[in-house]
Structure formats: C-alpha cells, structure tokens
Design an enzyme around this catalytic site. Structure first.
Site, mmCIF file in Angstrom:
data_model
loop_
_atom_site.group_PDB
_atom_site.id
_atom_site.type_symbol
_atom_site.label_atom_id
_atom_site.label_comp_id
_atom_site.label_asym_id
_atom_site.label_seq_id
_atom_site.Cartn_x
_atom_site.Cartn_y
_atom_site.Cartn_z
ATOM 1 C CG ASP A 10 3.809 -8.031 -4.141
ATOM 2 O OD1 ASP A 10 4.357 -9.329 -4.319
ATOM 3 O OD2 ASP A 10 2.798 -7.673 -3.502
ATOM 4 C CD GLU A 102 5.614 -8.494 -0.093
ATOM 5 O OE1 GLU A 102 5.442 -7.386 0.390
ATOM 6 O OE2 GLU A 102 4.785 -9.179 -0.313
#
Ligand SMILES: [Mg+2]
Length: 348
Positions: A10, A102
C-alpha cells in the site's frame, strides 16, 4: 495456490507522494494535495500537524497555516498508479488490486522469511524506480496482511505472525475489521459486542438476522481463522478511467468541455500505451450542488479505437445533448476494452 503468507502492499499518502517526487524542495515540509476544495491526501509532516484528508482546505489551513497546497496532478497520479500496479505484477505471481495504489500479492512464499524478502524487494523497487514509498504487510490471510500494512505505515514492513494473529482474532475491535460497515458495527454494539470475541456470545442465527448472510459468514470466518486467503488476480483491464475537477486551487478553472478533452486525451494515451482499444465511453458528471444527482452518460462506436479525436467527439456530443447542471468535476471511462492485436486478427 500456496497457503503461505501473502502481502498487502500500500503506497503511503499516495497523491502527496506523487507530488513530492518531482519537487525535492518540498521534502520534510507539510504538503497536502487538494481536489476541488477538499484535502485529498496529506504527507506525514502535515498529518503530524493535524491535517486530515477529507477536510476543507480552509479548515486544514487553520490547523496548519504553513501548509503547502498543491492541486491533484490527476494525469501524473493515474500514470503512477499504473506503473505501481505493473511493478506489483513483476514482483508477484498473482496480484489483486484493491484501489489505484494498493494490492494483495501472492509471491509464492512458503515461509514468513520468503514473504519478508519479497516485501523488501517490492519496497526497494517502488522507492528506486518510482520514488513512491510503499508499506508492506505480511499475514496469513488478506485481513491479517491488510492489518499488517496498516501497522507498517509510514514506509515500513510489518509481519503479523501466528501469536499476534491469535490475539487479533480474539480482541480486534469490529471497527478495525476492514469491510464491516458503520451500520453493522452499530447494530452489534447495541448488543454489547465491540470485538471479535463478542461474537461467541450470540447464536449464528441472530448474527445473520442482524447483518445479513454474507457478513455473518465473513465475521464467523474471521473469528475462526478461516477467512479469505486467496489472491484473485485481475488479468486484464476491461475499463480505464481518467478524472478531474473543474475548479483548481492554484490553477485557472476549466470549462466542462476543456476538462472532457483533457481526460479523453489522458485516458486514450494510457489505452494506447497498454495496447488497448475501446468501443464504449462513459461520462460521469459530478454536479457542484450536492442536491443534484451524479449524471451518467454513455456512448459507443461500432469499431474499437483509442483515438482521442474520436472519443472527444463522442464525449462532447454526450455532454451537449444532456441537461447537465453546473459541474464540480467529471470522469471519462473507456469501456469494453480489447487488446489491439486481437482486433487486427478478427479484421483479416
Ligand atoms: Mg495508501
């Protein structure tokens, strides 16, 4: 598919990171990226001074008068998102994107050590090749990997091993379980259930009535440790989008037609680079008044193409033919994407 640990990768403060990479003079200073008049993303120095995304710029400036505000560089952000996803794909055997910045990664790890080594490599490459800090979580299931990446931020790597996993499955507050909506949490809290272990106190049937079959199953699975641990790859894109705001913070405002043309230009360039052609276009117009509904317009062409001239023509005639209220922003989506070489095959 292995049942070894998986990764959740992420990007940290993604929009702000994209802005900062071309502007070394801003390093260490509080910087926020603005979409329309709302803070879309704040870097960590800004967060340390209380700036949060989702608040009005004026509120953010009250919190932090020295805050540096930059308009969302939408084209740059979209391209960085694609480059990041490409990098994830090079590092893993399966990638399941969650959003632009992400994804869950199956790196084929058979042990925590192998997963950690792969996670370090993702972080190293994202920093070296894209100048984007990416935090990585390692866990046995998607939920555990996601909780791990949250704990890793900013710019870190975190492992949730078996002991910590067992603790979380007992004590994790329901509010921290990703994907559980506020209404479900409220309903369960009204029964005095705030953590996962509280679920043991009520019969399954009651849980199902409270939050529906799918959510009841998911919560039970999380409590028992049999929750989702499979990375499901998205092999090919079937749509590509580009969006922008009419009003800028520090740039002149655009007319809807100018914004349409710019978004079409960007999205067609990206399609072309990926070797994709579209035969449909969706224009999603966001009105400036919250009372007006979002307006969705659809058009198409009989022959698949990535030509910006063609799609600008389609988009502008959709806009001209509809009664559209004053706009805050819009999104252009190319749909029904196909690989350009396949289209050639069917023509000859
Ligand atoms: Mg992020």
């Amino acid at each position: 598919m292995s049942r070894g640990p998986l990764l959740h990768a992420d990007a940290d403060a993604f929009f702000a990171s994209v802005v900062l990479r071309g502007r070394p003079q801003l390093a260490g200073l509080p910087v926020a990226v603005v979409a329309h008049v709302i803070i879309a993303s704040a870097n960590y120095p800004a967060r340390a001074r209380g700036v949060r995304s989702g608040v009005h710029t004026q509120e953010a400036l009250r919190q932090c008068p020295e805050l540096i505000l930059v308009d969302v560089p939408q084209g740059e952000v979209e391209e960085a998102g694609e480059a990041l996803l490409d990098l994830f794909r090079e590092c893993a055997r399966a990638v399941e994107p969650g959003s632009m910045e992400e994804a869950f990664l199956d790196v084929g790890a058979r042990s925590t050590e192998e997963a950690v080594a792969a996670g370090r490599e993702v972080r190293r490459r994202a920093a070296a090749e894209l100048e984007i800090p990416v935090s990585v979580g390692v866990g046995r299931t998607k939920l555990m990997a996601k909780l791990a990446s949250r704990a890793a931020k900013p710019d870190g790597l975190h492992v949730i091993g078996p002991d910590r996993e067992a603790e979380l499955r007992a004590g994790l507050p329901l509010r921290d379980v990703w994907g559980v909506g506020a209404r479900t949490v409220e309903r369960l809290e009204s029964l005095g259930i705030t953590g996962l272990d509280g679920l043991d106190a009520i019969p399954y049937e009651t849980l199902r009535r409270l939050c529906g079959t799918a959510m009841a199953r998911r919560l039970r699975a999380i409590r028992e440790g049999s929750d989702d641990a499979v990375v499901r790859p998205v092999e090919r894109r079937s749509t590509l989008s580009s969006e922008g705001s009419i009003q800028g913070y520090a740039r002149p405002d655009w007319t809807p037609a100018e914004l349409v043309e710019m978004c079409v230009e960007r999205v067609c360039r990206r399609a072309e680079r990926a070797g994709l052609l579209a035969s449909g276009l969706t224009l999603t117009a966001r009105p400036s008044s919250l009372e007006s509904p979002v307006c969705v317009l659809r058009g198409g062409r009989p022959t698949a193409t990535a030509s910006p001239q063609v799609w600008s023509g389609v988009a502008l005639s959709l806009l001209a033919g509809a009664e559209v209220p004053p706009l805050a922003g819009l999104r252009v989506t190319l749909t029904a994407l196909v690989q350009a070489d396949r289209v050639q095959d069917t023509l000859f």
